[in-house]
Design a protein around this motif. Structure first.
Motif: not given
Length: 554
Positions: A447, A139, A444, A129, A144-145, A151-152, A147-148, A452, A449
């Motif tokens: 999150l 980001l 980052k 990334e 993709g927001h 996950r959060y 999905t992010l 990723g 994350e």
């Protein structure tokens, strides 16, 4: 993570072999030393367009090889490799090689198997990334927001996707049944007429073959009737050959005892009479089998014509006509029983739809709550990164019904406002290069994350900042790198001091030949490089002392 990078004949790099480890790796060097060459080389591995300008002057080709190692392959990466029929055993490294010719052609290989560049691009999402000054991926990309955020929030999107799939299948079954019944109803009168015709015809499987055989036999009888009549005349009546043979046998029987030869002649004549009698029987049987009945032949031919006409009409063979009748009856039965079937399918679709809506609503609530928590977490990161005037918002927007799907009923996008009173807008449209990188870092960190890419690269995230902001960036990069791998191209000594591994990129010239090299620094080398970053061309004792303080604080 990325464990090795080998570069041959790429721009100023003649030959370079680098080993990487986990944690935070920093790459430093004077401006123009060739940091972009490293990123361009890695870009080839990730499926970027092959540019012949990357081939070192005077060389026929360039090549880049990257080695990645995983405790276990990420799911998307494993799926992409499986689709390409590439097997990677547990513990086996993933080796990607890209070869670029001076004429612009290129070839790619994964574990020595030739692959297309499209596969490299698909794999890139799980491998690296990259966040740079002009990054439009990761980001920044609104796709993709959602999905992010999920996950959060650790939401159960799979349950919603399963409910969506069941609802779609129920609706498809209902639509298919409705279409079938509507089509059958539109054709009902025609179906009834066709079925009545076939019912009156009463076709029987095998009937065509039997009738055709009978017709052929009768047609033969018609053709042979004259010959058979002549033969029967020769074999019947008082003056027939058979009657003459029998008369001769009676006469010979009266005198056969007079001479042995006469007895033998009688035996032969008796045999001839027996054979002739058998021939007479066969002729009679043949005449009976080939009996020509014009009325029956006409009925047979009419029946065959009707059967074959019906088969042509319904686009099938004569033997398939009974099946056609059964299908017509089934279609008519479906019309009659269709309402009950439709009611059941409609109930199933309605129940599936309600189940999906219920699960999607719960998902929306969880997203809204997670969005509030994420906004607060990002806000806490902005001030230390010199973005205290900016605001961050996670927009969770209800989609129109026709855009609902397996991911629920919401659209999610990260928005920012960089100045007080300014409207919120997407990241890429408002933030400058430096601001964008720092926003991404804040995101980052907030999150934390999971799932990723294996390796994260920040390219000059500290551009235009220093002091406390640079220290805050370094601290956050180190935090992000914990338990993973993060590489940072930096001009900040505060960031460089945080690295677990420090690589120096340098350019040297010998006559007309210029080369870029990369060296993994030891402790003394790190002190010297950070001192250079602090003081410039002339490294002072004070700069070295300050470098030591930065390294100790890290």
């Amino acid at each position: 993570m990325l464990t090795g990078l080998s570069i041959r004949n790429v721009v100023l790099i003649e030959a370079l072999d680098l080993a990487f480890s986990g944690g935070l790796g920093v790459l430093t060097g004077e401006t123009g030393a060739g940091k972009s060459i490293l990123l361009d080389s890695l870009g080839l591995i990730l499926g970027d367009r092959a540019d012949s300008g990357l081939v070192r002057a005077g060389e026929d080709q360039a090549s880049v090889t990257a080695t990645f190692e995983f405790a276990s392959l990420p799911g998307p990466l494993r799926g992409a490799l499986a689709d390409a029929d590439i097997d990677v055993e547990p513990g086996e490294p993933l080796i990607i090689r890209r070869r670029l010719r001076a004429d612009g052609g290129s070839k790619a290989f994964v574990n020595d198997q030739p692959v297309g560049v499209a596969l490299l691009r698909e794999m890139a999402r799980s491998l690296v990334e990259l966040h740079g000054q002009h990054d439009d991926r990761g980001l920044v990309n609104a796709r993709g927001h959602r999905t992010l955020l999920d996950r959060y929030a650790r939401t159960d999107v799979a349950a919603v996707a399963d409910a969506w799939d069941k609802w779609r299948r129920a609706e498809d079954a209902l639509a298919a049944a409705r279409a079938q019944i509507e089509q059958a109803a539109a054709e009902q009168d025609l179906l009834l007429a066709h079925l009545a015709e076939l019912t009156a015809l009463e076709p029987v499987p095998g009937e065509e073959e039997e009738l055709a055989g009978q017709r052929a036999t009768m047609q033969k009888g018609e053709r042979l009737s004259g010959d058979l009549a002549t033969l029967q005349h020769l074999w019947t009546g008082s003056d027939s050959a058979l009657a003459s043979l029998r008369g001769a046998a009676r006469r010979l029987d009266r005198i056969a005892h007079e001479l042995p030869l006469l007895a033998e002649a009688l035996e032969a004549l008796d045999r001839a009479v027996i054979e002739a009698g058998e021939a007479e029987d066969k002729l009679a049987q043949a005449a009976e089998a080939l009996a020509h009945d014009p009325a029956l032949l006409d009925r047979i031919e009419t029946r065959l014509f009707d059967l074959r006409a019906a088969a042509r009409k319904h686009h099938c063979t004569v033997d398939e006509l009974p099946e056609k009748m059964a299908a017509m009856r089934a279609a008519l039965d479906a019309i009659e029983g269709g309402e009950a079937q439709m009611a059941g399918l409609a109930r199933a679709a309605q129940e599936a739809g309600l189940d999906y809506r219920a699960k999607a609503e719960l998902l929306s609530v969880a997203r809204a709550e997670a969005a509030r928590r994420l906004d607060a977490a990002v806000a806490a990161e902005l001030a230390p990164l010199k973005l205290d005037a900016a605001k961050f918002r996670t927009a969770v927007v209800r989609l129109p019904d026709d855009r609902w799907g397996a991911q629920g009923v919401d659209a999610v996008e990260f928005l920012i406002s960089t100045n007080p009173g300014a409207d919120f807008a997407p990241l890429a449209k408002i933030a400058s290069g430096g601001e964008l990188s720092r926003f991404i870092l804040a995101l980052k960190v907030a999150l934390a994350e999971e799932g990723g890419a294996a390796t994260v690269i920040f390219d000059e995230i500290d551009r235009g900042v220093g002091g406390a902001v640079a220290s805050a960036i370094g601290e956050r990069l180190a935090r992000l790198a914990h338990g993973g791998q993060l590489l940072a191209v930096t001009h900040s000594p505060q960031v460089a001091a945080r690295g677990n591994a420090h690589y120096l990129i340098a350019k040297s010239s010998e006559g007309t030949v210029t080369r870029t090299s990369v060296t993994l620094l030891d402790s003394a080398g790190r002190q010297e490089e950070i001192a250079r970053m602090l003081s410039g061309a002339e490294i002072t004792a004070e700069a070295r002392a300050q470098a030591d303080r930065l390294l100790e604080q890290a």
